[in-house]
Design a protein around this motif. Structure first.
Motif, PDB file in Angstrom:
ATOM      1  N   PRO A 210     -50.788  68.199  -0.700  1.00 44.82           N
ATOM      2  CA  PRO A 210     -50.914  67.528  -1.893  1.00 44.82           C
ATOM      3  C   PRO A 210     -49.490  67.513  -2.801  1.00 44.82           C
ATOM      4  N   PHE A 211     -49.782  66.738  -3.601  1.00 46.11           N
ATOM      5  CA  PHE A 211     -48.430  66.309  -4.489  1.00 46.11           C
ATOM      6  C   PHE A 211     -47.970  67.583  -5.320  1.00 46.11           C
ATOM      7  N   ASP A 212     -49.081  68.403  -5.672  1.00 50.00           N
ATOM      8  CA  ASP A 212     -48.953  69.633  -6.512  1.00 50.00           C
ATOM      9  C   ASP A 212     -48.003  70.530  -5.622  1.00 50.00           C
ATOM     10  N   TYR A 213     -48.317  70.526  -4.423  1.00 48.22           N
ATOM     11  CA  TYR A 213     -47.504  71.249  -3.338  1.00 48.22           C
ATOM     12  C   TYR A 213     -46.028  71.069  -3.326  1.00 48.22           C
ATOM     13  N   GLN A 214     -45.943  69.768  -3.145  1.00 43.98           N
ATOM     14  CA  GLN A 214     -44.723  69.223  -3.063  1.00 43.98           C
ATOM     15  C   GLN A 214     -43.812  69.372  -4.189  1.00 43.98           C
ATOM     16  N   LYS A 215     -44.455  69.291  -5.428  1.00 44.89           N
ATOM     17  CA  LYS A 215     -43.536  69.661  -6.788  1.00 44.89           C
ATOM     18  C   LYS A 215     -43.321  70.827  -6.659  1.00 44.89           C
ATOM     19  N   LEU A 221     -36.858  75.392  -5.052  1.00 45.86           N
ATOM     20  CA  LEU A 221     -35.551  74.880  -4.712  1.00 45.86           C
ATOM     21  C   LEU A 221     -34.577  74.922  -5.707  1.00 45.86           C
ATOM     22  N   GLU A 222     -35.182  74.341  -6.942  1.00 50.99           N
ATOM     23  CA  GLU A 222     -34.252  74.227  -8.114  1.00 50.99           C
ATOM     24  C   GLU A 222     -34.097  75.684  -8.874  1.00 50.99           C
ATOM     25  N   LYS A 223     -35.130  76.621  -8.472  1.00 48.24           N
ATOM     26  CA  LYS A 223     -35.011  77.764  -9.455  1.00 48.24           C
ATOM     27  C   LYS A 223     -34.148  78.558  -8.509  1.00 48.24           C
ATOM     28  N   ALA A 224     -34.012  78.404  -7.178  1.00 48.22           N
ATOM     29  CA  ALA A 224     -32.919  79.012  -6.480  1.00 48.22           C
ATOM     30  C   ALA A 224     -31.720  78.520  -6.433  1.00 48.22           C
ATOM     31  N   GLY A 225     -31.423  77.502  -7.266  1.00 42.32           N
ATOM     32  CA  GLY A 225     -30.211  76.916  -7.820  1.00 42.32           C
ATOM     33  C   GLY A 225     -29.643  75.809  -6.933  1.00 42.32           C
ATOM     34  N   ARG A 226     -30.572  75.113  -6.235  1.00 44.52           N
ATOM     35  CA  ARG A 226     -30.352  74.085  -5.455  1.00 44.52           C
ATOM     36  C   ARG A 226     -30.460  72.733  -6.287  1.00 44.52           C
ATOM     37  N   LYS A 227     -29.816  71.706  -6.107  1.00 44.04           N
ATOM     38  CA  LYS A 227     -30.125  70.478  -6.731  1.00 44.04           C
ATOM     39  C   LYS A 227     -30.717  69.557  -5.722  1.00 44.04           C
ATOM     40  N   VAL A 228     -31.747  68.875  -6.242  1.00 41.35           N
ATOM     41  CA  VAL A 228     -32.679  68.297  -5.257  1.00 41.35           C
ATOM     42  C   VAL A 228     -32.662  66.733  -5.799  1.00 41.35           C
ATOM     43  N   GLN A 229     -32.343  65.770  -4.917  1.00 42.79           N
ATOM     44  CA  GLN A 229     -32.475  64.398  -4.972  1.00 42.79           C
ATOM     45  C   GLN A 229     -33.798  64.079  -4.571  1.00 42.79           C
ATOM     46  N   THR A 230     -34.693  63.460  -5.493  1.00 46.40           N
ATOM     47  CA  THR A 230     -36.099  63.115  -5.141  1.00 46.40           C
ATOM     48  C   THR A 230     -36.567  61.647  -5.112  1.00 46.40           C
ATOM     49  N   PHE A 231     -37.397  61.469  -4.184  1.00 50.44           N
ATOM     50  CA  PHE A 231     -37.797  59.850  -4.240  1.00 50.44           C
ATOM     51  C   PHE A 231     -39.658  60.083  -4.244  1.00 50.44           C
ATOM     52  N   GLU A 232     -40.157  58.921  -4.876  1.00 48.27           N
ATOM     53  CA  GLU A 232     -41.753  59.031  -4.741  1.00 48.27           C
ATOM     54  C   GLU A 232     -42.144  57.694  -4.016  1.00 48.27           C
ATOM     55  N   LEU A 233     -43.232  58.148  -3.283  1.00 47.36           N
ATOM     56  CA  LEU A 233     -43.841  56.958  -2.430  1.00 47.36           C
ATOM     57  C   LEU A 233     -45.109  57.113  -2.730  1.00 47.36           C
ATOM     58  N   ALA A 234     -46.031  56.030  -3.354  1.00 43.05           N
ATOM     59  CA  ALA A 234     -47.362  55.983  -3.592  1.00 43.05           C
ATOM     60  C   ALA A 234     -48.022  55.796  -2.205  1.00 43.05           C
ATOM     61  N   THR A 235     -48.053  56.908  -1.351  1.00 46.25           N
ATOM     62  CA  THR A 235     -48.534  56.727   0.038  1.00 46.25           C
ATOM     63  C   THR A 235     -49.256  58.059   0.295  1.00 46.25           C
ATOM     64  N   GLY A 236     -49.794  58.155   1.635  1.00 43.65           N
ATOM     65  CA  GLY A 236     -50.282  59.501   1.893  1.00 43.65           C
ATOM     66  C   GLY A 236     -49.254  60.326   2.604  1.00 43.65           C
ATOM     67  N   HIS A 237     -49.746  61.135   3.443  1.00 39.95           N
ATOM     68  CA  HIS A 237     -49.248  62.161   4.219  1.00 39.95           C
ATOM     69  C   HIS A 237     -48.138  61.601   5.544  1.00 39.95           C
ATOM     70  N   CYS A 238     -48.051  60.324   5.952  1.00 43.97           N
ATOM     71  CA  CYS A 238     -47.445  60.069   6.905  1.00 43.97           C
ATOM     72  C   CYS A 238     -46.688  58.450   6.465  1.00 43.97           C
ATOM     73  N   PRO A 239     -45.540  58.881   5.532  1.00 45.12           N
ATOM     74  CA  PRO A 239     -44.971  57.483   5.222  1.00 45.12           C
ATOM     75  C   PRO A 239     -43.989  57.010   6.182  1.00 45.12           C
ATOM     76  N   ASN A 240     -43.711  57.854   7.212  1.00 50.55           N
ATOM     77  CA  ASN A 240     -42.945  57.351   8.615  1.00 50.55           C
ATOM     78  C   ASN A 240     -43.732  55.924   8.894  1.00 50.55           C
ATOM     79  N   PHE A 241     -45.003  56.245   8.823  1.00 53.57           N
ATOM     80  CA  PHE A 241     -45.888  55.250   9.387  1.00 53.57           C
ATOM     81  C   PHE A 241     -46.497  54.101   8.128  1.00 53.57           C
ATOM     82  N   THR A 242     -46.940  54.835   7.186  1.00 54.83           N
ATOM     83  CA  THR A 242     -47.315  53.792   6.116  1.00 54.83           C
ATOM     84  C   THR A 242     -46.602  53.137   4.986  1.00 54.83           C
ATOM     85  N   ALA A 243     -45.234  53.836   5.009  1.00 57.66           N
ATOM     86  CA  ALA A 243     -44.352  53.245   3.919  1.00 57.66           C
ATOM     87  C   ALA A 243     -42.952  53.397   4.553  1.00 57.66           C
TER      88      ALA A 243
END
Length: 257
Positions: A210-215, A221-243
């Protein structure tokens, strides 16, 4: 960026998946002149009871990527779902900067988590499920056999979701395989994201991770000091196939930045 200077892309696939499930993504990336590899994880190899787990998958991916970077290749890793656990565990110490510090060429330039587990050392996938108080949902989502191999109970709805035509989705789902469910309970020993640039592709309609897990992963990662570049896709768990196009756009933005 010429074909010669583009990174080689290695996709670390998710549970229940096999390399063929990434054909649309591979084809699209190859059309953009990227060389793409999708090694098959041993935990999806089918024996009953399973004879491979997170450790086996980690060893395979590390060996595979090591062979590329030792040849001087720069590698960008796309980590999908459980593949995030494997890639985090396998690719530590192989970053471009770490290798350059040793006078070595090649290395992993980017970790691109695609709705994938990005957690600290000592954390298992199920630890996150417990953290979100969702353990009661596990038997509803996954069908575990006595030998601990498992299948997804309703992958068409809860893993793939809407997108392609029903016939296409049916073909995708029919080729999902039985996977060693023990992998979900095994803690990672390493966190390659501590030393390698990180990006995350969110899938906002995901019903498997779920999106809550992902966030939560990105916040960690950010609390551990890592800068994270993020992207959002309005799709399900298999964006390799659906998006697929959205994934390709994100990958190109990451590796050409």
């Amino acid at each position: 960026m010429t074909a010669q200077t583009k990174p080689t892309i290695v996709i670390v696939h998710g549970g229940w998946h096999i390399p063929e499930h990434y054909d649309k993504l591979v084809t699209a990336l190859e059309s953009a002149d990227y060389e793409v590899h999708v090694p098959r994880l041993p935990s999806t190899n089918g024996p009953r009871p399973p004879n491979a787990d997170l450790d086996s998958d980690t060893a395979l991916v590390r060996s595979y990527v090591e062979s590329l970077v030792r040849a001087g290749r720069t590698v960008a890793a796309i980590l999908h779902s459980y593949g995030g656990q494997v890639g985090s565990n396998a690719l530590y110490g192989l970053g471009v900067d770490a290798r350059a510090a040793q006078g070595l060429k090649g290395g992993v330039s980017h970790l691109i988590y695609m709705t994938a587990y990005a957690v600290p050392e000592g954390t298992a996938m199920m630890d996150k499920v417990k953290e979100f108080n969702n353990m009661d949902l596990v038997p509803l989502a996954f069908d575990f056999a006595e030998d601990d191999s498992c299948v997804h109970r309703n992958p068409k709805v809860f893993m793939v979701g809407p997108g392609p035509e029903d016939e296409e989705i049916d073909k995708y789902v029919e080729t999902l395989v039985r996977w060693n469910g023990k992998c979900m309970y095994q803690a990672s020993k390493h966190a390659a994201w501590r030393d390698i640039p990180v990006s995350f592709i969110y899938t906002t309609a995901d019903m498997t991770v779920p999106f809550d897990y992902q966030k939560n992963f990105v916040e960690g990662l950010e609390k551990a000091g890592r800068k994270v570049q993020t992207f959002e896709l309005a799709t399900g768990h298999c964006p390799n196939f659906t998006a697929t196009e959205g994934v390709v756009d994100a990958v190109i933005k990451v590796v050409t930045a």
